[in-house]
Structures are given as structure tokens and as C-alpha cells.
Motif scaffolding. Structure first.
Motif, PDB file in Angstrom:
ATOM      1  N   ASP A 244       8.335  16.249   5.684  1.00 40.75           N
ATOM      2  CA  ASP A 244       9.209  15.343   5.292  1.00 40.75           C
ATOM      3  C   ASP A 244       8.438  13.901   5.736  1.00 40.75           C
ATOM      4  O   ASP A 244       8.995  12.900   6.253  1.00 40.75           O
ATOM      5  N   TRP A 245       7.358  13.940   6.658  1.00 41.95           N
ATOM      6  CA  TRP A 245       6.236  13.174   6.933  1.00 41.95           C
ATOM      7  C   TRP A 245       5.395  13.240   6.704  1.00 41.95           C
ATOM      8  O   TRP A 245       4.538  13.431   6.321  1.00 41.95           O
ATOM      9  N   VAL A 246       4.432  11.715   6.352  1.00 41.62           N
ATOM     10  CA  VAL A 246       3.269  10.918   6.439  1.00 41.62           C
ATOM     11  C   VAL A 246       2.580  10.755   7.974  1.00 41.62           C
ATOM     12  O   VAL A 246       3.359  10.272   8.129  1.00 41.62           O
ATOM     13  N   CYS A 247       1.386  11.253   7.663  1.00 40.95           N
ATOM     14  CA  CYS A 247       0.637  11.535   9.548  1.00 40.95           C
ATOM     15  C   CYS A 247      -0.156   9.939   8.389  1.00 40.95           C
ATOM     16  O   CYS A 247      -0.843   9.904   8.035  1.00 40.95           O
ATOM     17  N   SER A 248      -0.512   9.263   9.424  1.00 47.34           N
ATOM     18  CA  SER A 248      -1.755   9.039   9.852  1.00 47.34           C
ATOM     19  C   SER A 248      -2.209   8.848  11.234  1.00 47.34           C
ATOM     20  O   SER A 248      -1.690   8.177  12.139  1.00 47.34           O
ATOM     21  N   PHE A 249      -3.810   7.994  11.508  1.00 49.79           N
ATOM     22  CA  PHE A 249      -4.408   7.975  13.140  1.00 49.79           C
ATOM     23  C   PHE A 249      -4.901   6.733  13.129  1.00 49.79           C
ATOM     24  O   PHE A 249      -6.016   6.518  12.363  1.00 49.79           O
TER      25      PHE A 249
END
Length: 585
Positions: free
Chosen positions: A46-51
């Protein structure tokens, strides 16, 4: 009409694609903690993660492999450089060049203007040798100054001094300080004491102190505005649906990202990775001229903002220097209780237990901000607690351990010598690991398992396996579920071990003075190598008479067992939904 609009917007929001999550870290420990969160949220789909990683992290560091393996977009940049890059409004978005598992590279084919390319060139120079850093700093001066009409003006000379001379003086001062700490610790401590005394006397002069307070306040206001502006530009470029932090306190620079997120209508949350109390914060500020309320500036600031004052060990202290306090209050960035650790202005603070929530409420946090969702290590330990004997037997068969001996898990401390400004007992990282491992193997008759910090290079400390132990790359929760004793250096995993019912020896090798760990039942806190050896000898007598594993869990946490990341994802979904509905209304 309002009800229909609410229903329509709610339905349309749920039909959107994956939501974007931005995680920001300021230290190695925060990065390794948030990577765990990101990896599990990615599995939900459900999520697209970036740092955004605002500290030094080499591409060879083991933790970067997690970015590569999970295709996590990330930007690694020093904090000061980040604020410089994103302060100017008309600068092109550097984030658009970020590709999965990649750092900033000049080879990225982007349609940038000349000034943007020059910014990249400056950063490349500044990451090289001393000569290259000098060239990079000079290029920055030429870029940020309308130098053609003002090349011979006094203003240019002052700016050149600011960006060049003071920069090299700071670098030289830091090098001399590090050299003195290692080679002449006694002389360093004496000079430090004398300099603080001089600073106290100088600050006692009313006219000087009053003038300095005005100058410092204006300077910090300009700096905070610059940082907020840079954070807003970055968030506008990345357009995240939710912002996640591992820590947020009044003295931490996370306050600028929380403010920027509020200005842009982006929900933010804190998932605390560690704990502290007001006494711990005060202990670090004792006898420091910026914090002791003694001079004119600190007395005036304390009278204007009493919430920033805390009395400890016979001293009245300010959480931050007077100029910083005045600047934060002027810009309305202060939380209700500045001395409260993780007293944040975020929309949510996700906690582990109901006891934590009660503690926060007593400390002055609003109840609506606090949400109990448990913790991932609780889920893992709960899943493994009934398989303990089978896991121990499997480990013995695979690695030739003796099933009759107790299992001791040792968290090998990472290399933090360059980050510490206080004197420690050992001069090199290899000496720390050597003494640490030799003492444990000498005093403990056990099956010895070494667990490495995610940022520790295994090749650098492979020699510790000669001590009779074994380096295992298993998640620390799995190792704690079968352990009889845990040896660690001031880590957040201490409470993980206590949740699993495992006794802990906490050796403060880097002198962080996090003595609140000693308040936890079952944790033995030591500060010197001699104390460490003594406690290891005592522990050897105890662990060889241990009974069956009994997890240290309370019934109040039973509803929080299992499905941590489902609860976290649901809470963040609700945050995003509420924000979007409020914006529509």
C-alpha cells in the motif's frame, strides 16, 4: 451538502494508487530503525517509501544493501548541505534525479541550468581532498554572491571571510580538539574547564550579554527560516502523503520539518526508536555555559519562557542556548513541554504500551496525539517464545553449540569514536571490540553469539570469532527470543531484551551517560571496564542456574500482540484521509 461531500471525497481518496511515505533520519541508529519500518510497510503493497538521510553514510555501508534489495529511493546528504541546496526557490529539484537505490551522481542526465550544474560541481569538490574542498567552497562563494558589481565592496569581503576564513578555522579547531582528546586527554579537559570559566565571566557582563542575545536571536531566526524554507521546497518536490520521524524534540532540527509539513498540509508522525527523560537531558547540560541560568541572557530568557527551565542537581538549566530558545518561541515552533523527550508537534506519536501512553499523558502530552500500536519486536518475540527450545536445538545442530550451556547474545558496538567529544577508555575501535569480546569470552562459560549493528562492516571485526563465539546475521529479535543474557552498549534494544525476559548488562563504553537504562528492572548499567569485568563474573554464576524461559509481558499489552504493521498502516491511512477530507472541506 457537507455530508455528501465528505462521502464523495472519502470514496475517491480510497480509490487512489499507492501512497507515498517519506522517512527522515539524522543518525545511524535512526536510519537502521526506520529501514525496518520501511521494509515491512513495502510488503503490505500500500505504500511507496523514500528516505532523506541527513548524515554521513558511505555507499559501502551494509545498510545501503537494504535500499538496493528493496528498491527504496533515498537521498544521502549532509544536513548543512541540504539546507544550502534547497533554500533557493528557483533551484531545480535534485530529488527528481533520485533513482531507486542510487546516490546523487553528476552522470544523471538531467536538463539542468548552469547554476544547478555548478551546485553539483561544488558538492563533488567538497567531498574530495582538502584542496578540492577549498575550490568547492570558493565556487560556492561565487555562486551565492552577485559578485560582478560587488567584487571590491566591504560587503563582499565580509561575506568572503564568512564563507572561507571561518570555515577553515572551524575545521582546524575541530582537528586540534580531536587530536588533544586522543593524545592529551588531561590537558584537553583542563583547557575545556578554563574556557568554560572564561565564557561564564564574559557572559556575566550585562551590556555584552544583552547585545549578544539580540544578535544571536536574529541569527537563529534567520537560520530556522532558511531551514523551514528548504524543508518546504523538498516536501513540495517529493509530495509525500505522510512524513515519519524516529525522534522529535524541541532541541532537535526535526522541528523545521514538522513545521514545513504543517504549512503544506502533510500529516506527520513520530515512531520513537529510543527513550529518555528530563533528568537525562539535564545531565548532559550540567555546567555548560549555554545552558546554566547564570548570565544576563539566560536569566532574561528563563523569565520570558519558564517552560524551557528545568532544575537538576542544584542547577537551573535551559534546554537550549538563550538565542535558540528566543528564536524558536518567536517562530512558534515550541512544543507544550520542551523538556519532554519526543514532546512533538506532529499529528501522531505511535507508542508501544499503555504504560507509555500514561507516562506521556502525565508529562503533558495531549491524549489525542498518542496512539498505542505496539512494536514489531513484540510481534516477533511473541511468535517465537513457544519455539524457544526447538530454536536453540536447531542452532546447536547447525553451529556445534552445547545445548547444556546458556546462550549469551552480544551486540557489538558500532564505531562512534569520531562522533564523541568526551574522553573514552579506549583509543581505537579495534581496541574497543578486542577488549569487549575478550572479557566476555574469558568470564562467561556459554554459547556466545555476536550480533552486529547494521552499519558495522563484518570484515573489520571478523577476528572476534577467534574468541570462541560466532557472528550471526539473524535479526536481533530472533536472537533475544532464545537468549539467557544480553550484553549491549546503551542501545534501544535493551527494552527489547527485557520484554523477552532476558537480563541485560549495559556497558556505556562511549560515555553517553544514559543512566535512565539503570532504572529498568533487570538491567545492570556499568561505566568502566573494571565494572564490566566484575558484572560478567557475577552473571556467569547466575546464567548457569537459569530456569525455563518466562517472557516479561504484562496482560495490558495482550491486545497489542501481533499485526503491528497492519495497525501502523491503518493509522497512517486514517491520518492521510483526515487531512485530505479537512482540506476539501
Amino acid at each position: 451538502m457537507t455530508t455528501d461531500l465528505f462521502k464523495t471525497s472519502k470514496t475517491s481518496i480510497r480509490q487512489t494508487s499507492k501512497k507515498k511515505l517519506l522517512l527522515i533520519s539524522f543518525s545511524d541508529s535512526e536510519t537502521s530503525f526506520l529501514v525496518r519500518v520501511a521494509k515491512n510497510l513495502l510488503l503490505s503493497g500500500d505504500w511507496v517509501c523514500s528516505f532523506l538521510i541527513l548524515h554521513s553514510l558511505k555507499e559501502s555501508d551494509p545498510i545501503t544493501h537494504d535500499f538496493d534489495a528493496n528498491s527504496i529511493k533515498h537521498l544521502i546528504i549532509r544536513e548543512n548541505e541540504f539546507y544550502d541546496e534547497y533554500t533557493t526557490e528557483n533551484i531545480q529539484s535534485i530529488v527528481k534525479s533520485i533513482k531507486p537505490s542510487s546516490h546523487l551522481r553528476l552522470s544523471d542526465k538531467m536538463h539542468l541550468r548552469l547554476s544547478d550544474k555548478m551546485h553539483f560541481a561544488c558538492r563533488k569538490f567538497k567531498s574530495g581532498s582538502l584542496r578540492h574542498r577549498m575550490v568547492g567552497r570558493l565556487l560556492e562563494v561565487l555562486l551565492f554572491i552577485p559578485w560582478v558589481p560587488l567584487v571590491f565592496t566591504p560587503w563582499f569581503l565580509r561575506t568572503g571571510y564568512r564563507y572561507c576564513v571561518r570555515y577553515f578555522w572551524r575545521r582546524a579547531y575541530e582537528r586540534i580538539k580531536q587530536w588533544a582528546m586522543v593524545r592529551h586527554p588531561y590537558l584537553y579537559n583542563r583547557l575545556k574547564h578554563y574556557l568554560r570559566t572564561i565564557q561564564f565571566v564574559w557572559s556575566e557582563i550585562p551590556l555584552i550579554s544583552k547585545d549578544r542575545l539580540k544578535i544571536k536571536k536574529a541569527s537563529h531566526i534567520d537560520r530556522l527560516k532558511k531551514c523551514i524554507r528548504a524543508a518546504e521546497h523538498f516536501l513540495q518536490d517529493t509530495t509525500p502523503d505522510t512524513l515519519i520521524l524516529a525522534k522529535d524534540s524541541a532541541y532537535y532540527t526535526t522541528i523545521v520539518f514538522v513545521e514545513a509539513a504543517k504549512n503544506l498540509g502533510i500529516p506527520s508522525a513520530v515512531i520513537p526508536y529510543d527513550r529518555a527523560d528530563s533528568d537525562t537531558l539535564a545531565n548532559d547540560r550540567l555546567d555548560h555555559p549555554d545552558h546554566v541560568i547564570k548570565c544576563y541572557a539566560s536569566r532574561v530568557t528563563a523569565q520570558m519562557f519558564p517552560s524551557w527551565v528545568y532544575s537538576y542537581s542544584g542547577q537551573s538549566l535551559l534546554l537550549s542556548s538563550p538565542g535558540v530558545v528566543c528564536a524558536i518561541e518567536e517562530l512558534n515552533l515550541s512544543p507544550p513541554n520542551p523538556w519532554g523527550y519526543n514532546n512533538s508537534r506532529c499529528d501522531r506519536i505511535f507508542l508501544e504500551t499503555d504504560e507509555d501512553r500514561q507516562h506521556f499523558i502525565i508529562g503533558g502530552w495531549p491524549e489525542s496525539q498518542l496512539v498505542v500500536i505496539g512494536a514489531p519486536y513484540m510481534d516477533k518475540i511473541d511468535d517465537l517464545k513457544f519455539q524457544r527450545n526447538e530454536l536453540r536445538q536447531e542452532l546447536c545442530n547447525r553451529h556445534n553449540f552445547d545445548i547444556k550451556k546458556p546462550f549469551v547474545v552480544v551486540s557489538v558496538p558500532p564505531n562512534k569514536l569520531s562522533q564523541r567529544t568526551v574522553e573514552v577508555e579506549f583509543k581505537t575501535y579495534r581496541e574497543i571490540v578486542d577488549k569487549w569480546s575478550s572479557a566476555i569470552s574469558q568470564y562467561l562459560n556459554c554459547n556466545l553469539i555476536f550480533s552486529l549493528h547494521p552499519l558495522t562492516n563484518k570484515k573489520e571485526i571478523a577476528f572476534i570469532e577467534n574468541r570462541g563465539g560466532l557472528i550471526l546475521n539473524h535479526p536481533i529479535e530472533e536472537l533475544l527470543a532464545l537468549a539467557d543474557l544480553y550484553v549491549v552498549d546503551c542501545s534501544a534494544t535493551t527494552r527489547w531484551a527485557r520484554y523477552a525476559g532476558v537480563d541485560v548488562i549495559d556497558y556505556d563504553v562511549y560515555k553517553y551517560n544514559l543512566w535512565f537504562n539503570s532504572k529498568i528492572e533487570g538491567v545492570i548499567h556499568v561505566e568502566t571496564y573494571e565494572e564490566f569485568e566484575t558484572e560478567l563474573f557475577k552473571a556467569n554464576l547466575r546464567i548457569n542456574n537459569l530456569k525455563l524461559f518466562k517472557p516479561n509481558q504484562s496482560d495490558s499489552n495482550s491486545k497489542m500482540r501481533g499485526r503491528y504493521f497492519e495497525r501502523l498502516s491503518k493509522e497512517m491511512d486514517d491520518m492521510v484521509l483526515n487531512k485530505k477530507v479537512n482540506n476539501v472541506i
